[in-house]
Design an enzyme around this catalytic site. Sequence first.
Site, mmCIF file in Angstrom:
data_model
loop_
_atom_site.group_PDB
_atom_site.id
_atom_site.type_symbol
_atom_site.label_atom_id
_atom_site.label_comp_id
_atom_site.label_asym_id
_atom_site.label_seq_id
_atom_site.Cartn_x
_atom_site.Cartn_y
_atom_site.Cartn_z
ATOM 1 N N GLU A 184 -4.140 -4.011 -6.743
ATOM 2 C CA GLU A 184 -4.286 -2.668 -7.351
ATOM 3 C C GLU A 184 -4.926 -1.681 -6.347
ATOM 4 O OE1 GLU A 184 -5.103 -2.312 -11.448
ATOM 5 O OE2 GLU A 184 -4.348 -4.322 -11.894
ATOM 6 N N SER A 206 0.848 -1.214 0.000
ATOM 7 C CA SER A 206 0.000 0.000 0.000
ATOM 8 C C SER A 206 0.873 1.250 0.000
ATOM 9 C CB SER A 206 -0.893 0.026 1.242
ATOM 10 O OG SER A 206 -1.697 -1.123 1.279
ATOM 11 N N GLY A 208 -26.384 -24.379 -0.961
ATOM 12 C CA GLY A 208 -26.290 -25.325 0.158
ATOM 13 C C GLY A 208 -24.987 -26.118 0.083
#
Length: 379
Positions: free
Chosen positions: A363, A132, A339
């Site tokens: 990204e 980041s 299920g």
Amino acid sequence: MNFELTEEQIMIRQAARDFAQTELKPGVIERDEHQKFPAEQVKMLGELGFLGMMVSPKYGGSGMDAISYVLAMEELSKIDASASVVVSVNNSLVCYGLEKYGNDFQKEKYLVPLAKGEKIGAFCLSEPEAGSDATSQKTTAVDMGDHYLLNGVKNWITNGNSASTYLVIAQTHPEKRHHGINALIVEKGMEGFEVGAKENKLGIRGSDTHSLMFTDVKVPKENRIGDDGFGFKFAMNTLEGGRIGIAAQALGIASGAYELALNYSKERKAFGKTIADLQATQFKLADMATEIEAARLLCLKAAWLKDQGQPYAQASSMAKLFASEVAMRTTVEAVQIHGGYGFVKEYHVERLMRDAKITQIYEGTSEIQRIVISREVLK
Ligand SMILES: Cc1cc2nc3c(=O)[nH]c(=O)nc-3n(C[C@H](O)[C@H](O)[C@H](O)COP(=O)(O)OP(=O)(O)OC[C@H]3O[C@@H](n4cnc5c(N)ncnc54)[C@H](O)[C@@H]3O)c2cc1C
């Protein structure tokens, strides 16, 4: 405001839908299980023009708009997100970056084969300690006069082994921090360039994710994209468009899971009627359909802005944030509607649920998208 698609856009969507059904669907479960890169399918996508969709025909591309790209990404991602991520990275990170910011020499040498799908590209920004926070690049590109000496490690690189052309972000002037970063075009086979082992992942298991190691790799100066120090801006500007591709991938994962759940709900019987007759199921389907439509409109709006040459950073972050969260919610509910059958591989929804997760991470994580959006709205 016109919500109608052009004939060409409808044709492209249909071509992508047909390709996904006939070429991607057979074998998608096995490729996921064995982490097999969809090499043959990617080759065909290249031949059909899906790897250089928005590149000008002058450089071997298909000359389509970003709206067509979103439509194609949704259809391919409904079936195989490991194949669609190749389309996204090659189109919106590598080809777009080269066409927008590369010089004539770089376009001729590198963009043309990438746009024609003869070669595959990779975009190399992330590092073990720079995700980041992409400004803290540890990879260095030391200026040696006529070339750069590249040293460092890149992490999590999509198309890491299958690519031939790598756009590598590296620090040249640490004292200038992110203003000192450069973007270099690196070729596979350059001395000192090594590809690490393939990552064993939760989702998009067919995608080719590798770390890359650079030891004294000599990269000619002519392979630098833009002016000295343009690399960080290059990466951020390119990622703005990349996010439209990933948003459309998330949209496709969501709509693929929704279509499977819708069909299944009309077939599966419980308590003497189909589960689609139960209001609990109907409400789930209604929420899925509504959220998917909202995600689709955000993706198309971001693409439209890009096509109009208008700013689209906020729109692409909104599309990616919302579509990826919708992908996660929708796929979890699609498994629930199936299920026990939803929990096994044959019914496809468990794979879509695993594939959905990455769209909230790469990204720019959802948190990073919120930073981009809040910065824009607080301007
Ligand atoms: C399968 C896969 C493919 C990838 N492909 C590529 C590729 O082709 N090229 C490439 O360059 N990279 C690629 N990546 C890397 C990807 O972009 C990064 O993983 C991502 O940007 C997050 O970085 P990180 O993993 O270092 O997490 P970190 O940055 O360490 O984040 C960890 C957590 O902290 C949160 N966080 C960090 N900073 C802030 C903040 N300021 N505010 C709030 N929360 C914050 C994050 O949102 C996250 O939840 C890929 C990753 C994967 C898993």
